[in-house]
Write a protein that holds these residues in place. Structure first.
Motif, PDB file in Angstrom:
ATOM      1  N   ALA A   1      27.099  45.451  39.997  1.00  0.00           N
ATOM      2  CA  ALA A   1      27.749  46.685  40.440  1.00  0.00           C
ATOM      3  C   ALA A   1      28.555  46.466  41.716  1.00  0.00           C
ATOM      4  CB  ALA A   1      26.710  47.784  40.648  1.00  0.00           C
ATOM      5  N   GLY A   2      28.077  45.570  42.576  1.00  0.00           N
ATOM      6  CA  GLY A   2      28.820  45.263  43.794  1.00  0.00           C
ATOM      7  C   GLY A   2      29.997  44.334  43.560  1.00  0.00           C
ATOM      8  N   TYR A   3      29.919  43.545  42.485  1.00  0.00           N
ATOM      9  CA  TYR A   3      30.943  42.548  42.165  1.00  0.00           C
ATOM     10  C   TYR A   3      32.129  43.154  41.408  1.00  0.00           C
ATOM     11  CZ  TYR A   3      32.687  38.961  38.826  1.00  0.00           C
ATOM     12  OH  TYR A   3      33.443  38.168  38.009  1.00  0.00           O
ATOM     13  N   LEU A   4      31.853  44.085  40.502  1.00  0.00           N
ATOM     14  CA  LEU A   4      32.887  44.596  39.609  1.00  0.00           C
ATOM     15  C   LEU A   4      34.095  45.229  40.310  1.00  0.00           C
ATOM     16  CD1 LEU A   4      30.771  46.160  36.703  1.00  0.00           C
ATOM     17  CD2 LEU A   4      32.238  44.149  36.587  1.00  0.00           C
ATOM     18  N   PRO A   5      33.898  46.084  41.311  1.00  0.00           N
ATOM     19  CA  PRO A   5      35.063  46.783  41.874  1.00  0.00           C
ATOM     20  C   PRO A   5      36.132  45.865  42.455  1.00  0.00           C
ATOM     21  CG  PRO A   5      33.039  47.893  42.500  1.00  0.00           C
ATOM     22  CD  PRO A   5      32.636  46.591  41.878  1.00  0.00           C
ATOM     23  N   ALA A   6      35.780  44.633  42.809  1.00  0.00           N
ATOM     24  CA  ALA A   6      36.755  43.720  43.393  1.00  0.00           C
ATOM     25  C   ALA A   6      37.513  42.905  42.348  1.00  0.00           C
ATOM     26  CB  ALA A   6      36.054  42.762  44.365  1.00  0.00           C
ATOM     27  N   GLN A   7      37.202  43.095  41.054  1.00  0.00           N
ATOM     28  CA  GLN A   7      37.831  42.291  40.020  1.00  0.00           C
ATOM     29  C   GLN A   7      39.106  42.950  39.489  1.00  0.00           C
ATOM     30  OE1 GLN A   7      36.368  39.378  40.028  1.00  0.00           O
ATOM     31  NE2 GLN A   7      35.003  40.456  41.460  1.00  0.00           N
ATOM     32  N   PRO A   8      40.150  42.149  39.229  1.00  0.00           N
ATOM     33  CA  PRO A   8      41.424  42.726  38.786  1.00  0.00           C
ATOM     34  C   PRO A   8      41.356  43.362  37.404  1.00  0.00           C
ATOM     35  CG  PRO A   8      41.473  40.327  38.626  1.00  0.00           C
ATOM     36  CD  PRO A   8      40.220  40.678  39.372  1.00  0.00           C
ATOM     37  N   TRP A   9      40.333  43.005  36.619  1.00  0.00           N
ATOM     38  CA  TRP A   9      40.214  43.526  35.253  1.00  0.00           C
ATOM     39  C   TRP A   9      39.302  44.743  35.161  1.00  0.00           C
ATOM     40  CZ3 TRP A   9      35.058  42.666  34.877  1.00  0.00           C
ATOM     41  CH2 TRP A   9      34.536  41.537  35.527  1.00  0.00           C
ATOM     42  N   PHE A  10      38.727  45.172  36.270  1.00  0.00           N
ATOM     43  CA  PHE A  10      37.803  46.294  36.238  1.00  0.00           C
ATOM     44  C   PHE A  10      38.542  47.609  36.455  1.00  0.00           C
ATOM     45  CE2 PHE A  10      34.637  49.088  38.439  1.00  0.00           C
ATOM     46  CZ  PHE A  10      33.800  49.267  37.353  1.00  0.00           C
ATOM     47  N   ILE A  11      38.307  48.549  35.551  1.00  0.00           N
ATOM     48  CA  ILE A  11      38.881  49.886  35.671  1.00  0.00           C
ATOM     49  C   ILE A  11      37.863  50.758  36.394  1.00  0.00           C
ATOM     50  CG2 ILE A  11      39.791  51.869  34.395  1.00  0.00           C
ATOM     51  CD1 ILE A  11      40.256  49.832  32.057  1.00  0.00           C
ATOM     52  N   LYS A  12      38.203  51.204  37.561  1.00  0.00           N
ATOM     53  CA  LYS A  12      37.227  51.828  38.451  1.00  0.00           C
ATOM     54  C   LYS A  12      36.923  53.265  38.030  1.00  0.00           C
ATOM     55  CE  LYS A  12      38.800  48.808  42.168  1.00  0.00           C
ATOM     56  NZ  LYS A  12      39.665  48.030  41.268  1.00  0.00           N
ATOM     57  N   GLU A  13      36.072  53.369  37.009  1.00  0.00           N
ATOM     58  CA  GLU A  13      35.683  54.683  36.499  1.00  0.00           C
ATOM     59  C   GLU A  13      34.183  54.681  36.209  1.00  0.00           C
ATOM     60  OE1 GLU A  13      37.954  55.410  33.015  1.00  0.00           O
ATOM     61  OE2 GLU A  13      39.884  55.477  34.035  1.00  0.00           O
ATOM     62  N   GLY A  14      33.406  55.291  37.056  1.00  0.00           N
ATOM     63  CA  GLY A  14      31.977  55.442  36.784  1.00  0.00           C
ATOM     64  C   GLY A  14      31.131  54.254  37.212  1.00  0.00           C
ATOM     65  N   ALA A  15      29.825  54.459  37.217  1.00  0.00           N
ATOM     66  CA  ALA A  15      28.871  53.431  37.600  1.00  0.00           C
ATOM     67  C   ALA A  15      28.581  52.510  36.411  1.00  0.00           C
ATOM     68  CB  ALA A  15      27.572  54.074  38.090  1.00  0.00           C
ATOM     69  N   ALA A  16      28.280  51.260  36.707  1.00  0.00           N
ATOM     70  CA  ALA A  16      28.002  50.280  35.661  1.00  0.00           C
ATOM     71  C   ALA A  16      26.603  50.480  35.088  1.00  0.00           C
ATOM     72  CB  ALA A  16      28.146  48.871  36.222  1.00  0.00           C
ATOM     73  N   GLU A  17      26.507  50.375  33.764  1.00  0.00           N
ATOM     74  CA  GLU A  17      25.224  50.431  33.076  1.00  0.00           C
ATOM     75  C   GLU A  17      25.098  49.216  32.181  1.00  0.00           C
ATOM     76  OE1 GLU A  17      24.719  54.059  30.957  1.00  0.00           O
ATOM     77  OE2 GLU A  17      25.345  55.328  32.631  1.00  0.00           O
ATOM     78  N   LEU A  18      23.913  48.635  32.142  1.00  0.00           N
ATOM     79  CA  LEU A  18      23.700  47.438  31.345  1.00  0.00           C
ATOM     80  C   LEU A  18      23.561  47.787  29.862  1.00  0.00           C
ATOM     81  CD1 LEU A  18      23.207  44.367  31.321  1.00  0.00           C
ATOM     82  CD2 LEU A  18      20.772  44.848  31.607  1.00  0.00           C
ATOM     83  N   VAL A  19      24.323  47.088  29.011  1.00  0.00           N
ATOM     84  CA  VAL A  19      24.236  47.252  27.560  1.00  0.00           C
ATOM     85  C   VAL A  19      23.304  46.200  26.965  1.00  0.00           C
ATOM     86  CG1 VAL A  19      25.540  47.149  25.399  1.00  0.00           C
ATOM     87  CG2 VAL A  19      26.534  48.276  27.410  1.00  0.00           C
ATOM     88  N   GLY A  20      23.441  44.976  27.401  1.00  0.00           N
ATOM     89  CA  GLY A  20      22.625  43.887  26.883  1.00  0.00           C
ATOM     90  C   GLY A  20      23.070  42.571  27.496  1.00  0.00           C
TER      91      GLY A  20
END
Length: 216
Positions: free
Chosen positions: A18-37
Protein backbone atom coordinates in the motif's frame (compact mmCIF):
# COMPACT_ATOMS: atom_id res chain seq x y z
CA UNK A 1 8.53 -26.05 -3.09
CA UNK A 2 7.95 -22.99 -0.91
CA UNK A 3 7.92 -23.27 2.88
CA UNK A 4 5.51 -20.90 4.63
CA UNK A 5 6.35 -20.13 8.25
CA UNK A 6 3.74 -19.49 10.89
CA UNK A 7 5.00 -16.03 11.69
CA UNK A 8 4.09 -12.47 12.58
CA UNK A 9 5.18 -9.79 10.11
CA UNK A 10 5.68 -6.14 10.93
CA UNK A 11 4.77 -4.27 8.83
CA UNK A 12 2.49 -6.65 6.93
CA UNK A 13 2.97 -7.38 3.23
CA UNK A 14 -0.17 -5.45 2.34
CA UNK A 15 1.03 -2.45 4.35
CA UNK A 16 4.29 -2.45 2.40
CA UNK A 17 2.45 -2.79 -0.90
CA UNK A 18 0.00 0.00 0.00
CA UNK A 19 2.92 2.34 0.65
CA UNK A 20 4.69 1.32 -2.57
CA UNK A 21 1.82 1.57 -5.07
CA UNK A 22 1.14 5.33 -5.08
CA UNK A 23 4.68 6.08 -6.31
CA UNK A 24 4.41 3.78 -9.35
CA UNK A 25 3.71 5.23 -12.82
CA UNK A 26 1.24 2.43 -13.60
CA UNK A 27 -0.90 2.86 -10.48
CA UNK A 28 -4.24 4.62 -10.85
CA UNK A 29 -4.74 6.38 -7.55
CA UNK A 30 -8.29 5.34 -6.73
CA UNK A 31 -9.10 3.68 -3.41
CA UNK A 32 -7.18 1.56 -0.92
CA UNK A 33 -5.40 -1.62 -2.00
CA UNK A 34 -6.97 -4.97 -1.15
CA UNK A 35 -5.28 -8.33 -1.55
CA UNK A 36 -6.87 -10.70 -4.10
CA UNK A 37 -4.37 -13.54 -3.94
CA UNK A 38 -0.75 -14.53 -4.52
CA UNK A 39 1.48 -17.14 -6.09
CA UNK A 40 5.07 -18.15 -5.45
CA UNK A 41 8.08 -19.32 -7.40
CA UNK A 42 10.82 -21.44 -5.90
CA UNK A 43 14.42 -20.34 -5.36
CA UNK A 44 16.45 -23.56 -5.80
CA UNK A 45 19.02 -22.21 -3.34
CA UNK A 46 16.32 -21.68 -0.72
CA UNK A 47 17.54 -18.18 0.16
CA UNK A 48 15.15 -15.78 -1.58
CA UNK A 49 11.39 -15.75 -1.15
CA UNK A 50 9.57 -15.04 -4.41
CA UNK A 51 5.92 -14.09 -4.02
CA UNK A 52 3.74 -12.22 -6.50
CA UNK A 53 0.62 -10.50 -5.20
CA UNK A 54 -2.49 -9.58 -7.12
CA UNK A 55 -4.24 -6.61 -5.52
CA UNK A 56 -7.27 -4.55 -6.43
CA UNK A 57 -7.82 -0.84 -5.95
CA UNK A 58 -10.55 1.35 -7.39
CA UNK A 59 -11.82 -1.48 -9.58
CA UNK A 60 -8.41 -2.13 -11.15
CA UNK A 61 -6.22 -5.22 -10.71
CA UNK A 62 -2.48 -4.90 -10.21
CA UNK A 63 0.39 -7.38 -10.14
CA UNK A 64 3.13 -6.79 -7.55
CA UNK A 65 6.04 -9.27 -7.58
CA UNK A 66 8.10 -9.17 -4.36
CA UNK A 67 11.35 -10.82 -3.36
CA UNK A 68 12.21 -11.37 0.31
CA UNK A 69 15.85 -11.50 1.33
CA UNK A 70 17.76 -11.88 4.57
CA UNK A 71 20.32 -9.35 3.36
CA UNK A 72 20.48 -6.34 1.08
CA UNK A 73 20.66 -6.94 -2.65
CA UNK A 74 23.70 -5.06 -3.97
CA UNK A 75 22.87 -2.34 -6.48
CA UNK A 76 19.12 -2.63 -5.99
CA UNK A 77 18.54 0.19 -3.52
CA UNK A 78 16.18 1.99 -5.89
CA UNK A 79 13.89 -1.05 -5.89
CA UNK A 80 13.83 -1.62 -2.14
CA UNK A 81 10.20 -1.43 -1.04
CA UNK A 82 11.00 -1.66 2.65
CA UNK A 83 12.05 -3.96 5.45
CA UNK A 84 9.93 -6.11 7.70
CA UNK A 85 10.47 -7.98 10.93
CA UNK A 86 9.69 -11.67 10.50
CA UNK A 87 9.15 -13.43 13.84
CA UNK A 88 10.87 -16.60 12.55
CA UNK A 89 13.40 -15.41 9.96
CA UNK A 90 14.29 -12.03 11.44
CA UNK A 91 14.76 -8.87 9.41
CA UNK A 92 13.79 -9.19 5.74
CA UNK A 93 14.56 -6.82 2.90
CA UNK A 94 11.62 -6.62 0.49
CA UNK A 95 12.30 -5.67 -3.14
CA UNK A 96 10.36 -5.09 -6.31
CA UNK A 97 11.22 -8.53 -7.67
CA UNK A 98 11.58 -7.23 -11.22
CA UNK A 99 15.04 -6.05 -10.14
CA UNK A 100 15.99 -9.37 -8.51
CA UNK A 101 17.99 -11.81 -10.68
CA UNK A 102 16.54 -14.81 -8.83
CA UNK A 103 13.00 -13.75 -9.78
CA UNK A 104 14.02 -13.02 -13.36
CA UNK A 105 15.37 -16.55 -13.79
CA UNK A 106 12.31 -18.11 -12.11
CA UNK A 107 9.87 -16.12 -14.26
CA UNK A 108 11.72 -16.95 -17.47
CA UNK A 109 11.82 -20.64 -16.52
CA UNK A 110 8.08 -20.74 -15.86
CA UNK A 111 7.25 -19.13 -19.20
CA UNK A 112 9.69 -21.13 -21.32
CA UNK A 113 9.13 -24.57 -19.79
CA UNK A 114 5.41 -24.39 -19.06
CA UNK A 115 5.81 -24.54 -15.29
CA UNK A 116 3.21 -23.42 -12.80
CA UNK A 117 3.49 -21.86 -9.37
CA UNK A 118 5.53 -23.51 -6.61
CA UNK A 119 3.73 -25.80 -4.19
CA UNK A 120 3.37 -24.15 -0.77
CA UNK A 121 3.79 -26.03 2.47
CA UNK A 122 3.14 -24.50 5.86
CA UNK A 123 6.07 -25.35 8.12
CA UNK A 124 5.33 -28.60 9.96
CA UNK A 125 2.42 -29.67 7.73
CA UNK A 126 2.54 -32.46 5.14
CA UNK A 127 -0.21 -31.36 2.75
CA UNK A 128 0.36 -28.43 0.38
CA UNK A 129 -1.64 -25.26 0.84
CA UNK A 130 -3.70 -24.32 -2.24
CA UNK A 131 -2.42 -21.27 -4.06
CA UNK A 132 -4.87 -18.37 -4.25
CA UNK A 133 -3.53 -17.54 -7.73
CA UNK A 134 -2.64 -20.34 -10.16
CA UNK A 135 -0.26 -19.75 -13.07
CA UNK A 136 1.01 -21.65 -16.10
CA UNK A 137 3.61 -20.90 -18.73
CA UNK A 138 2.89 -21.57 -22.40
CA UNK A 139 6.37 -22.76 -23.38
CA UNK A 140 7.52 -26.33 -23.93
CA UNK A 141 11.30 -26.00 -23.50
CA UNK A 142 12.88 -29.24 -22.31
CA UNK A 143 16.46 -28.41 -21.46
CA UNK A 144 18.67 -25.62 -20.20
CA UNK A 145 17.52 -22.03 -20.14
CA UNK A 146 19.36 -19.60 -22.44
CA UNK A 147 21.93 -17.37 -20.71
CA UNK A 148 20.24 -14.60 -18.77
CA UNK A 149 21.48 -11.28 -17.47
CA UNK A 150 19.76 -8.86 -15.13
CA UNK A 151 19.35 -5.17 -15.88
CA UNK A 152 17.42 -2.36 -14.29
CA UNK A 153 13.68 -2.77 -14.99
CA UNK A 154 11.88 0.03 -16.79
CA UNK A 155 8.25 0.70 -15.90
CA UNK A 156 5.72 2.42 -18.11
CA UNK A 157 2.00 3.10 -18.00
CA UNK A 158 0.93 -0.49 -17.37
CA UNK A 159 3.95 -2.79 -17.77
CA UNK A 160 7.52 -3.27 -16.60
CA UNK A 161 10.18 -4.34 -19.14
CA UNK A 162 13.25 -6.29 -18.01
CA UNK A 163 16.18 -6.70 -20.41
CA UNK A 164 17.40 -10.24 -19.69
CA UNK A 165 20.02 -10.30 -22.44
CA UNK A 166 18.77 -13.04 -24.76
CA UNK A 167 15.26 -11.62 -24.64
CA UNK A 168 13.13 -9.12 -22.73
CA UNK A 169 10.53 -9.94 -20.12
CA UNK A 170 7.31 -7.96 -20.05
CA UNK A 171 5.58 -8.01 -16.67
CA UNK A 172 2.00 -6.77 -16.67
CA UNK A 173 1.32 -4.35 -13.82
CA UNK A 174 -2.27 -3.41 -14.63
CA UNK A 175 -4.10 -6.65 -15.37
CA UNK A 176 -6.88 -7.00 -17.93
CA UNK A 177 -9.35 -9.29 -16.16
CA UNK A 178 -11.76 -9.24 -19.13
CA UNK A 179 -9.58 -10.70 -21.90
CA UNK A 180 -9.60 -14.43 -22.65
CA UNK A 181 -5.92 -15.05 -23.45
CA UNK A 182 -6.31 -18.78 -24.14
CA UNK A 183 -9.17 -20.85 -25.46
CA UNK A 184 -8.41 -23.43 -22.80
CA UNK A 185 -6.30 -22.52 -19.79
CA UNK A 186 -5.54 -26.16 -19.07
CA UNK A 187 -4.07 -26.58 -22.56
CA UNK A 188 -1.25 -24.12 -22.01
CA UNK A 189 1.01 -26.35 -24.13
CA UNK A 190 -0.91 -24.97 -27.13
CA UNK A 191 -0.23 -21.23 -26.87
CA UNK A 192 -2.36 -18.77 -28.74
CA UNK A 193 0.64 -16.63 -29.67
CA UNK A 194 3.54 -15.28 -27.66
CA UNK A 195 5.36 -17.13 -24.91
CA UNK A 196 3.56 -16.04 -21.77
CA UNK A 197 2.64 -16.73 -18.19
CA UNK A 198 -1.12 -16.84 -17.67
CA UNK A 199 -2.92 -16.84 -14.33
CA UNK A 200 -6.30 -16.95 -12.71
CA UNK A 201 -7.91 -16.55 -9.30
CA UNK A 202 -11.33 -17.08 -7.71
CA UNK A 203 -14.13 -15.18 -9.43
CA UNK A 204 -12.19 -14.72 -12.66
CA UNK A 205 -13.96 -15.96 -15.79
CA UNK A 206 -10.89 -16.22 -18.03
CA UNK A 207 -7.13 -16.52 -17.47
CA UNK A 208 -5.13 -13.28 -17.53
CA UNK A 209 -1.75 -12.71 -19.12
CA UNK A 210 0.69 -11.88 -16.31
CA UNK A 211 3.98 -11.78 -18.19
CA UNK A 212 5.47 -12.61 -21.58
CA UNK A 213 8.73 -12.84 -23.50
CA UNK A 214 9.65 -10.28 -26.13
CA UNK A 215 12.55 -10.34 -28.62
CA UNK A 216 15.71 -8.63 -27.35
Amino acid sequence: MAIIHKATLSPSKLELIAGYLPAQPWFIKEGAAELVGAYRFDDPAGEVGLETHVVTSGGHFYQVPLSYRGYELAGAGDWLIGTMDHSVLGKRWVYDACADPVYIKALAAAILTGQGEAEQYVDGETEPRPSTVTVKGTGTLDGDLPPLSASAPVSGQDVTIIDAGTFRLKVARVLDATADVTANFAAASEPQGELALNGRWAGLDNPVELASILPA
